[in-house]
Design a protein around this motif. Sequence first.
Motif, mmCIF file in Angstrom:
data_model
loop_
_atom_site.group_PDB
_atom_site.id
_atom_site.type_symbol
_atom_site.label_atom_id
_atom_site.label_comp_id
_atom_site.label_asym_id
_atom_site.label_seq_id
_atom_site.Cartn_x
_atom_site.Cartn_y
_atom_site.Cartn_z
ATOM 1 N N ASN A 31 0.864 -1.169 0.000
ATOM 2 C CA ASN A 31 0.000 0.000 0.000
ATOM 3 C C ASN A 31 0.902 1.221 0.000
ATOM 4 O OD1 ASN A 31 -2.623 -1.140 -0.095
ATOM 5 N ND2 ASN A 31 -2.315 -1.854 1.992
ATOM 6 N N LEU A 32 0.818 1.989 -1.081
ATOM 7 C CA LEU A 32 1.701 3.140 -1.255
ATOM 8 C C LEU A 32 1.020 4.386 -0.699
ATOM 9 C CD1 LEU A 32 2.623 2.424 -4.999
ATOM 10 C CD2 LEU A 32 3.751 1.565 -2.943
ATOM 11 N N ILE A 33 1.772 5.205 -0.008
ATOM 12 C CA ILE A 33 1.205 6.431 0.560
ATOM 13 C C ILE A 33 1.410 7.585 -0.421
ATOM 14 C CG2 ILE A 33 1.231 8.015 2.528
ATOM 15 C CD1 ILE A 33 2.380 5.794 4.206
ATOM 16 N N ILE A 34 0.343 8.352 -0.636
ATOM 17 C CA ILE A 34 0.438 9.514 -1.515
ATOM 18 C C ILE A 34 0.939 10.685 -0.663
ATOM 19 C CG2 ILE A 34 -0.818 10.998 -3.144
ATOM 20 C CD1 ILE A 34 -0.919 8.031 -3.953
ATOM 21 N N THR A 35 2.207 11.029 -0.805
ATOM 22 C CA THR A 35 2.785 12.098 0.021
ATOM 23 C C THR A 35 3.151 13.294 -0.850
ATOM 24 O OG1 THR A 35 5.073 11.432 -0.276
ATOM 25 C CG2 THR A 35 3.854 10.320 1.472
ATOM 26 N N ILE A 44 -3.609 17.493 -14.718
ATOM 27 C CA ILE A 44 -4.700 17.214 -13.776
ATOM 28 C C ILE A 44 -4.917 18.445 -12.891
ATOM 29 C CG2 ILE A 44 -5.379 15.799 -11.771
ATOM 30 C CD1 ILE A 44 -5.487 14.132 -14.277
ATOM 31 N N GLU A 45 -3.828 18.993 -12.399
ATOM 32 C CA GLU A 45 -3.914 20.163 -11.521
ATOM 33 C C GLU A 45 -4.600 21.331 -12.233
ATOM 34 O OE1 GLU A 45 -3.486 20.536 -8.429
ATOM 35 O OE2 GLU A 45 -3.629 22.731 -8.371
ATOM 36 N N SER A 46 -4.238 21.578 -13.491
ATOM 37 C CA SER A 46 -4.847 22.725 -14.174
ATOM 38 C C SER A 46 -6.305 22.433 -14.544
ATOM 39 C CB SER A 46 -4.029 23.130 -15.400
ATOM 40 O OG SER A 46 -4.001 22.064 -16.315
ATOM 41 N N PHE A 47 -6.642 21.153 -14.659
ATOM 42 C CA PHE A 47 -8.050 20.810 -14.918
ATOM 43 C C PHE A 47 -8.912 21.083 -13.677
ATOM 44 C CE2 PHE A 47 -11.706 17.962 -15.366
ATOM 45 C CZ PHE A 47 -12.062 18.188 -16.692
ATOM 46 N N ILE A 48 -8.345 20.803 -12.507
ATOM 47 C CA ILE A 48 -9.098 20.985 -11.254
ATOM 48 C C ILE A 48 -9.257 22.468 -10.915
ATOM 49 C CG2 ILE A 48 -9.089 20.537 -8.747
ATOM 50 C CD1 ILE A 48 -7.331 18.030 -9.362
ATOM 51 N N LYS A 49 -8.235 23.258 -11.249
ATOM 52 C CA LYS A 49 -8.130 24.643 -10.781
ATOM 53 C C LYS A 49 -9.414 25.480 -10.939
ATOM 54 C CE LYS A 49 -4.871 28.426 -10.751
ATOM 55 N NZ LYS A 49 -4.281 29.361 -11.702
ATOM 56 N N PRO A 50 -10.004 25.538 -12.128
ATOM 57 C CA PRO A 50 -11.208 26.386 -12.231
ATOM 58 C C PRO A 50 -12.358 25.919 -11.341
ATOM 59 C CG PRO A 50 -10.790 25.185 -14.295
ATOM 60 C CD PRO A 50 -9.595 24.984 -13.423
ATOM 61 N N TYR A 51 -12.494 24.607 -11.175
ATOM 62 C CA TYR A 51 -13.535 24.091 -10.278
ATOM 63 C C TYR A 51 -13.264 24.562 -8.844
ATOM 64 C CZ TYR A 51 -14.966 20.627 -13.877
ATOM 65 O OH TYR A 51 -15.421 19.999 -15.004
ATOM 66 N N ARG A 52 -11.989 24.417 -8.434
ATOM 67 C CA ARG A 52 -11.612 24.790 -7.065
ATOM 68 C C ARG A 52 -11.849 26.277 -6.839
ATOM 69 N NH1 ARG A 52 -6.058 23.839 -7.076
ATOM 70 N NH2 ARG A 52 -6.370 21.649 -6.563
ATOM 71 N N GLU A 53 -11.463 27.079 -7.832
ATOM 72 C CA GLU A 53 -11.606 28.531 -7.664
ATOM 73 C C GLU A 53 -13.066 28.932 -7.584
ATOM 74 O OE1 GLU A 53 -7.372 29.950 -9.623
ATOM 75 O OE2 GLU A 53 -9.225 30.145 -10.819
ATOM 76 N N HIS A 54 -13.880 28.313 -8.424
ATOM 77 C CA HIS A 54 -15.303 28.632 -8.381
ATOM 78 C C HIS A 54 -15.888 28.306 -7.013
ATOM 79 C CE1 HIS A 54 -19.514 28.985 -9.393
ATOM 80 N NE2 HIS A 54 -19.684 27.792 -8.846
ATOM 81 N N GLN B 59 -1.030 14.899 2.757
ATOM 82 C CA GLN B 59 -1.185 13.609 2.075
ATOM 83 C C GLN B 59 -2.387 13.622 1.131
ATOM 84 O OE1 GLN B 59 -1.165 10.158 4.614
ATOM 85 N NE2 GLN B 59 0.651 10.835 5.714
ATOM 86 N N GLY B 60 -2.373 12.690 0.197
ATOM 87 C CA GLY B 60 -3.472 12.520 -0.740
ATOM 88 C C GLY B 60 -3.395 13.490 -1.903
ATOM 89 N N GLY B 61 -4.514 13.634 -2.628
ATOM 90 C CA GLY B 61 -4.560 14.527 -3.778
ATOM 91 C C GLY B 61 -4.517 13.768 -5.092
ATOM 92 N N VAL B 62 -5.506 14.071 -5.960
ATOM 93 C CA VAL B 62 -5.617 13.349 -7.229
ATOM 94 C C VAL B 62 -4.427 13.630 -8.141
ATOM 95 C CG1 VAL B 62 -7.017 13.041 -9.305
ATOM 96 C CG2 VAL B 62 -8.139 13.328 -7.112
ATOM 97 N N ALA B 63 -3.940 14.885 -8.151
ATOM 98 C CA ALA B 63 -2.860 15.244 -9.094
ATOM 99 C C ALA B 63 -1.574 14.491 -8.756
ATOM 100 C CB ALA B 63 -2.627 16.753 -9.079
ATOM 101 N N ARG B 64 -1.346 14.231 -7.472
ATOM 102 C CA ARG B 64 -0.170 13.436 -7.075
ATOM 103 C C ARG B 64 -0.385 11.953 -7.374
ATOM 104 N NH1 ARG B 64 0.215 15.655 -1.086
ATOM 105 N NH2 ARG B 64 1.013 17.748 -1.468
#
Lengths: 252, 303
Positions: A31-35, A44-54, B59-64
Amino acid sequence: MKFKFIFLVLGLLLGISCKTPSSVYKIEGKNLIITDSLQNNASIESFIKPYREHINNDLDSILGYSVDTYSKADGHLNTAIGNLMADVVYQQADPVLFARTGAHIDFVLLNHGGIRSIISKGPITKRTAFEVMPFENSIVVSKLPGAHVQELLEYLSKAKRAHPISKLKILLNKDGKVVESSINGTPIDFNKTYYIATNDYLINGGDGMDFFKGSEEVIVLDYKIRNALIDYFMKTDTINPVADDRFIQLKD
Amino acid sequence: MKRRTFIQQTTAATALVGLGGLGLQSFASSPKKITILHTNDVHSHIDAFGPENGRNPNQGGVARRATLIESIRRENPNTLLLDAGDIFQGTPYFNYYGGELEFKLMSMLKYDAATIGNHDFDNGLEGLFAQLPHAKFDFVSANYDFSNTIMDTHSKPYKIFVKDGIKIGVFGLGIELAGLVDKQMYKETVYLDPIEIAQDMSRILKENEKCDLVICLSHLGYNYRNNVQKPSDLSVAAKTKDIDLFIGGHTHTFLKKPTIVKNSVGKDVLVNQAGCFGLNLGKIDFYFDSDKNKSADGVSILV
């Protein structure tokens, strides 16, 4: 990359015999930890950005002001924040019930545990409503016979918690017995049936409020508690709720 | 059963893996590797937790997660990415967009399949149905009968993937909805017994479809110590056969390592779960020998 939980399952092939197409000879599992040592994927980050800002703009736009900080811990049997929530449910849900059924809400009963955060002094935003009510619970109305309203009063007198109420008034003596109770200023008639607004958690027996099982009818308003709070904040400049005498106990 | 050796140190285990690989190469067949990646109970946690979070800071986050998945896929293109349900509910992303962003991002990460968790009914069957156009992956659920609902034909009992010639059958199992989800939300969805369905599915996938690998994607929950009658991954794994891996969800269980369960015929089954909120990514690698057979007796498992 930091792989904390690393483990290995190793199945080694020892026996050798005839031909079956594909067989597992070894399994490895981790089980890998997302750090934060992992880079963000830029697309992916730029796709999320407008949703997050809204969402953030909407959540943080100021709807009104709170004159003080209110916590559900401030008070014994009724609190300013609980009174606010129950009064908001009454104000927002009564027109909906009336439009649908022609009936009015007699009183409101919520649960103390359903207040999930304080309201801080200063600006009120939609985020405030999400903090106070992060769950999706909605307002339902129980058509409850008087005998079960009696049980409801006994429940509240025994619970001795500031379960939020509105339009209902209860006075306990120093032994914790109900000595006076009224709905909208009129003594309760235990032969009558009342319309009680509550939430879908309590109507299904949450917090041991079994008296709701005696409901003659449950009217679902499709109105989330959080949305009722947001609607109320949007039309209210300043909130200034108080603990009052709606549910109190005599000292002697 | 054979002897079991427990190895604590990764270096020792790695050395053994090397030995195993060498041993097999001498039979002149190229072994194949299938990687199964999985998440569960992500609950709309698209952003990473902030530094101020008390439990899981940074921790976490889809982009990572996307970066990690990409690097694993580069290493082994024969990878499946699965989700065990409760994609919805938990942050304002769900309240504002109803699951649209969750499905769009999972599609961008190239998820292959997901099963349906109880919270995926939070906006009703209609709410789930409305978001389906955003999901470029399939939903598998074998024990929810949706035939009298709007979801009819929009989820399949199982799906078969072929990677590098290896046939992988993935079927879904969901938790009992009565008492957990408002009837208004799931309407005429019929819940079927997970153990019976798992037995049917493993027979279909192993005997009829001749799958090399059978995976149960489950939202039943890992284990119910105080309610042994309640179907869980551990109990279903013990009462079935011909299933190689259970990928679980619902109980938000963080396992240090996958659990090994003996199935109904005494063979080892792996059960894994990756906690919740996209904090972990489960990774199970299956190594195949393309020509040779092995007897169950000959397998030794090192944990």
